[in-house]
Design an enzyme around this catalytic site. Structure first.
Site, short mmCIF file in Angstrom:
data_model
loop_
_atom_site.label_atom_id
_atom_site.label_comp_id
_atom_site.label_asym_id
_atom_site.label_seq_id
_atom_site.Cartn_x
_atom_site.Cartn_y
_atom_site.Cartn_z
CB ALA A 1 -0.89 0.01 1.23
CB THR A 2 1.58 3.60 -2.48
OG1 THR A 2 0.29 3.69 -3.07
CG2 THR A 2 2.33 2.46 -3.13
CB THR A 3 1.23 8.06 -1.27
OG1 THR A 3 2.21 7.50 -2.14
CG2 THR A 3 1.73 9.35 -0.69
#
Lengths: 246, 280
Positions: free
Chosen positions: B52-54
């Site tokens: 999962a990123t930002t």
């Protein structure tokens, strides 16, 4: 094993234990659990604002108890742990009041027959459903007996007298104000001379059907005052006037 | 040997007075349910779960906003387009996570329950610092997994009832907890997002301004980091935006976010690099 002189029949042992537990439970004040149109209402007379007789267990489930505080507090915390563990292992919707009532019944039953002294407690596990008909109120007594009460449940103190008053005035689908007024009036009927209870000595909470997720909410201070004031007109002796507020 | 007469009744751990922490109770009663207690030690697990990123968060006058993009990646593949990374922690706080998604989501579930459990057992809520420390403890417990490639980095933000302001806490994989002032971002696109936040942050932001700031920052993150998802106007997938202020936590509804996103995207049609900050 305790030393026993001579023979005591099992009936006698059970009777003595039951008498002992019953005496303890009757010593305090009553707790009333009552259905209203929008959910389930809990009301108790409580000398302390922080030592609760009524508590949240899970999203749709609440707990009420009378008797010895330390004993029902152990059971309450165990119930929260069990419900949270179930909800974490499966899903939040899989936590049910019925399962919890069962576990309490088993636990109290075991303690009643096997431990040196029975718990002097009586509990209600209530679960609010999607509709009034889906609401569940389970009452569990000191020996592990379970009762599925319909409409309302009264326990502790002068339960019989208070329960009598509630059953005479209870109407299905009443408003929150009306049900609260009925519960508070009933709590004051534990003596021959009806008492007026101060708001500050009341512990009141609801399982509100309309709330998202966690349905349990305590009613205190000004909210409670205004509900009681609005419910005031509905205390007239005719039981028909009860449900007019909703 | 099982005592048959006690089957169905509560085991002793349930009836023992003691901890008000659900995690500690799990450790005693059902350690197999704890995140990370089900995998062999030593294996590299980094490629097994989506990433999962930002996440970005910024304070505004009287509260805090947290927003997250919707992309999860596995290597160069997009694993999910509409993953949720920002969640309600309790009535006055929000929590989000970047990193190993499978483990992170479970940690968040456990953290939410941890706060609720404490509230129910103790009859009172933890302080904002208390909640932040609790999360730190849980992340520290995950260090073994982080070293096997499953690092989870959360972001925690809440409304401090004492000071009447929003506060942001960041973490490292060892459970180190750092209070951030004004704004912060975590995850793969965080470098770019933080650059944008720096230029767009003002002391007098309103809640809606703050949402616009986070959407701009996420846009910049997606612009330069392939693992961060930009707004998907075709599929109508927009960032998840949470606002926490004195009225408590609320997730902004999709309509409201969509409108702000459309304004931001329209602005980028004119200036693809986004709004210009004054030079002096």
């Amino acid at each position: 094993m305790s030393m026993q002189f001579g023979y005591v029949s099992p009936e006698q042992i059970m009777k003595d234990r039951a008498d002992y537990a019953r005496k303890g439970i009757a010593r305090g004040r009553s707790v009333i659990v009552i259905q209203y149109a929008g959910g389930i209402l809990f009301a108790a007379e409580s000398p302390s604002p922080s030592l609760h007789k009524i508590s949240e267990i899970y999203d749709r489930i609440a707990f009420a108890a009378v008797g010895k505080y330390n004993e029902f507090e152990i059971l309450r915390q165990a119930g929260v742990r069990l419900a949270d563990l179930r909800g974490y292992s499966y899903d939040r919707v899989d936590v049910s009041g019925r399962a919890l009532a069962n576990v309490y019944a088993q636990t109290l039953g075991t303690i009643f027959t096997q431990d040196p002294k029975p718990y002097e407690v009586e509990l209600v596990v209530a679960e609010v459903g999607q509709t009034t008909d889906a609401d569940q109120i389970y009452r569990i007594t000191y020996d592990g007996s379970v009762w599925a009460d319909s409409g309302f449940s009264v326990m502790g103190g002068a339960a019989e007298q208070v329960g009598q008053y509630v059953s005479e005035h209870f109407t299905k689908g009443a408003s929150l104000e009306g049900s609260l007024r009925l519960a508070v009036d009933a709590l004051g009927r534990d003596t021959d001379e009806p008492r007026q209870l101060a708001t500050s000595s009341l512990e009141v909470a609801v399982l509100d059907r309309e709330r998202p997720r966690r349905r349990f909410r305590r009613l205190t201070g000004p909210v409670l005052d205004s509900l009681l004031a609005r419910g005031g007109s509905e205390t007239s002796p005719q039981p028909d006037s009860e449900g007019s507020g909703d | 040997m099982v005592d048959v007469s006690r089957i169905g009744s509560l085991p002793a751990e349930f009836l023992t007075a003691g901890t008000s922490s659900f995690t500690e109770f799990l450790r005693q009663h059902s350690p197999e349910l704890l995140p990370g207690n089900r995998v062999p030690a030593g294996a590299d697990l980094g490629g097994l779960t989506p990433h999962a990123t930002t996440l970005v968060a910024t304070t505004f006058v009287g509260g805090v906003v947290m927003a997250g993009d919707r992309r999860a990646t596995m290597g160069n593949m997009i694993a999910q387009r509409d993953i949720q990374k920002v969640f309600q922690a309790d009535e006055y706080s929000a929590v989000g996570m970047a990193g190993a998604a499978g483990l992170g989501l479970e940690l968040i579930r456990l953290f939410q329950l941890e706060l609720e459990h404490y509230e129910k057992i103790e009859g009172t809520v933890l302080s904002l610092e208390g909640k932040a420390n609790r999360l730190s403890h849980m992340i520290r417990g995950n260090l073994g997994m982080a070293m096997q490639g499953l690092a989870v980095v959360p972001l925690f933000a809440g409304y401090d009832l004492g000071t009447g302001s929003g506060r942001i806490f960041s973490y490292d994989v060892t459970g180190g907890r750092y209070e951030e002032h004004q704004f912060f971002s975590v995850g793969s696109g965080s470098v770019f997002a933080r650059g944008a936040l720096k230029k767009l942050y003002r002391d007098d932001l309103t809640a809606d301004d703050a949402i616009a700031v986070t959407v701009q920052a996420l846009y910049d993150a997606a612009d330069d980091d392939s693992a961060t998802g930009g707004p998907d106007l075709q599929r109508r997938i927009f960032p998840i935006v949470a606002v926490v202020d004195d009225a408590g936590y609320r997730q902004r509804d999709e309509q409201a976010v969509a409108q702000i996103v459309e304004e931001v995207v329209a602005g980028r049609d004119v200036r693809p690099d986004g709004p210009v900050a004054p030079l002096r």
